[in-house]
Scaffold this active site. Sequence first.
Site, PDB file in Angstrom:
ATOM      1  N   ASP A 128      11.087   0.447  -2.085  1.00 51.75           N
ATOM      2  CA  ASP A 128      10.306  -0.678  -1.284  1.00 51.75           C
ATOM      3  C   ASP A 128       9.875  -0.457   0.272  1.00 51.75           C
ATOM      4  O   ASP A 128      10.695   0.190   0.769  1.00 51.75           O
ATOM      5  CB  ASP A 128      10.303  -2.106  -1.786  1.00 51.75           C
ATOM      6  N   GLY A 129       8.475  -0.484   0.973  1.00 54.53           N
ATOM      7  CA  GLY A 129       7.776  -0.898   2.079  1.00 54.53           C
ATOM      8  C   GLY A 129       8.619  -2.511   2.394  1.00 54.53           C
ATOM      9  O   GLY A 129       9.801  -2.955   2.156  1.00 54.53           O
ATOM     10  N   ALA A 130       7.748  -1.908   4.010  1.00 53.48           N
ATOM     11  CA  ALA A 130       8.544  -2.990   4.825  1.00 53.48           C
ATOM     12  C   ALA A 130       7.395  -3.490   6.102  1.00 53.48           C
ATOM     13  O   ALA A 130       6.272  -2.602   6.408  1.00 53.48           O
ATOM     14  CB  ALA A 130       9.255  -2.451   5.412  1.00 53.48           C
ATOM     15  N   ASP A 131       6.582  -4.790   6.903  1.00 60.15           N
ATOM     16  CA  ASP A 131       6.417  -4.715   7.556  1.00 60.15           C
ATOM     17  C   ASP A 131       7.400  -4.234   9.230  1.00 60.15           C
ATOM     18  O   ASP A 131       6.710  -4.458   9.938  1.00 60.15           O
ATOM     19  CB  ASP A 131       5.603  -6.096   7.619  1.00 60.15           C
ATOM     20  N   SER A 152       0.736  -1.385   0.093  1.00 67.91           N
ATOM     21  CA  SER A 152       0.000  -0.217   0.181  1.00 67.91           C
ATOM     22  C   SER A 152       0.716   0.966  -0.080  1.00 67.91           C
ATOM     23  O   SER A 152       0.428   2.403  -0.690  1.00 67.91           O
ATOM     24  CB  SER A 152      -0.815   0.185   1.107  1.00 67.91           C
ATOM     25  N   LYS A 191       9.731  -8.472   5.574  1.00 66.51           N
ATOM     26  CA  LYS A 191       8.765  -7.679   4.733  1.00 66.51           C
ATOM     27  C   LYS A 191       8.050  -9.048   3.706  1.00 66.51           C
ATOM     28  O   LYS A 191       8.548 -10.405   4.153  1.00 66.51           O
ATOM     29  CB  LYS A 191       9.489  -7.881   3.120  1.00 66.51           C
ATOM     30  N   GLY A 192       7.162  -8.696   3.213  1.00 65.58           N
ATOM     31  CA  GLY A 192       6.172 -10.693   2.605  1.00 65.58           C
ATOM     32  C   GLY A 192       5.012 -10.011   3.203  1.00 65.58           C
ATOM     33  O   GLY A 192       4.563 -11.096   2.616  1.00 65.58           O
ATOM     34  N   GLU A 225      10.521  -9.168  -4.715  1.00 57.11           N
ATOM     35  CA  GLU A 225      10.877  -8.279  -4.263  1.00 57.11           C
ATOM     36  C   GLU A 225      12.618  -8.279  -3.474  1.00 57.11           C
ATOM     37  O   GLU A 225      13.806  -7.659  -3.377  1.00 57.11           O
ATOM     38  CB  GLU A 225      10.249  -7.601  -2.581  1.00 57.11           C
ATOM     39  N   GLY A 229       2.867  -8.491   1.689  1.00 59.09           N
ATOM     40  CA  GLY A 229       2.134  -8.320   0.439  1.00 59.09           C
ATOM     41  C   GLY A 229       2.939  -9.824  -0.460  1.00 59.09           C
ATOM     42  O   GLY A 229       1.878  -9.332  -1.507  1.00 59.09           O
TER      43      GLY A 229
HETATM   44  C1  5RP Z   1       4.916  -6.842   0.351  1.00 58.35           C
HETATM   45  C2  5RP Z   1       5.823  -6.465   1.324  1.00 58.35           C
HETATM   46  C3  5RP Z   1       5.415  -5.081   1.766  1.00 58.35           C
HETATM   47  O1  5RP Z   1       6.714  -3.930   1.631  1.00 58.35           O
HETATM   48  C4  5RP Z   1       4.829  -4.813   2.987  1.00 58.35           C
HETATM   49  O2  5RP Z   1       4.246  -5.879   3.102  1.00 58.35           O
HETATM   50  C5  5RP Z   1       4.611  -3.219   3.860  1.00 58.35           C
HETATM   51  O3  5RP Z   1       3.339  -3.147   2.825  1.00 58.35           O
HETATM   52  P1  5RP Z   1       2.166  -1.925   3.715  1.00 58.35           P
HETATM   53  O4  5RP Z   1       3.334  -0.956   2.472  1.00 58.35           O
HETATM   54  O5  5RP Z   1       1.247  -2.429   2.591  1.00 58.35           O
HETATM   55  O6  5RP Z   1       2.065  -1.453   4.650  1.00 58.35           O
HETATM   56  O7  5RP Z   1       6.928  -6.352   1.271  1.00 58.35           O
HETATM   57  O8  5RP Z   1       5.165  -8.431   0.086  1.00 58.35           O
END
Ligand code: 5RP
Length: 229
Positions: free
Chosen positions: A86-89, A35, A99-100, A108, A102
């Site tokens: 990229d984003g991260a969890d 997102s 990550k992951g 990635e 999504g």
């Molecule tokens: C997808 C990822 C995303 O970067 C991670 O889940 C963060 O998502 P978001 O920006 O929706 O919080 O690793 O595989």
Amino acid sequence: MNQTGQTQDELKTLVAQAALSYVVPGEYLGVGTGSTVNKFIDALAASGIAIKAAVSSSVASTQRMQSLGLPVVELTQVERMAVYIDGADEIDGHGFMVKGGGAALTREKIVAAQADRFVCIADASKRVEVLGSFPLPVEVIPMAAPQLVRQFKALGGQAGLRMAHGKPLVTDNGQHVLDVVGLRITDPLGFENAVSQWPGVVTVGVFAHQKANVCLLGTSQGVQTTVYD
Ligand code: 5RP
């Protein structure tokens, strides 16, 4: 909502906009998934910055970029990229990430490995001292899943198969995802090395070798930039 009334969504918008200053015009750009990245893709398309092309980490990001008129090429056509965004969890004080969320972790990690710099964009809720509070995603070959559940149990984790619409989620690579709770990952490099060796693991969602070089964190005080190298 935080103390200044900003929602998590607004903080994601903030860092997505800030990430535009890391885009190198005329060059290939690695683009992640999620997102926060969706907001970055929207901002990039609206910015008018002309990149040579994007290298995408998922079908979802490819579709979004193409629908907005951004050029996308296959990774196989590109030798190196200056930047991957990229984003991260979760992200810790060293730039190590989980990550992951999504389910795009494998692509990635592959795309990130071909970039000179990983720019992580995240809202403040993602910043942790020790990785492991967010369920750790692990992409696996389906036939190995039961054994891998037992192996994570031996480490103190409880692994569950990620489901979508009542069936095991199938990744862009045709595989399944385990989400593991109950882990405290104090040695991300060692953990990534070890779990990556387990037969049946496609990709573990600890990004220690492909860590962030820069983190743009959306906080109530604005965008906090941390450079790790
Ligand atoms: C997808 C990822 C995303 O970067 C991670 O889940 C963060 O998502 P978001 O920006 O929706 O919080 O690793 O595989």
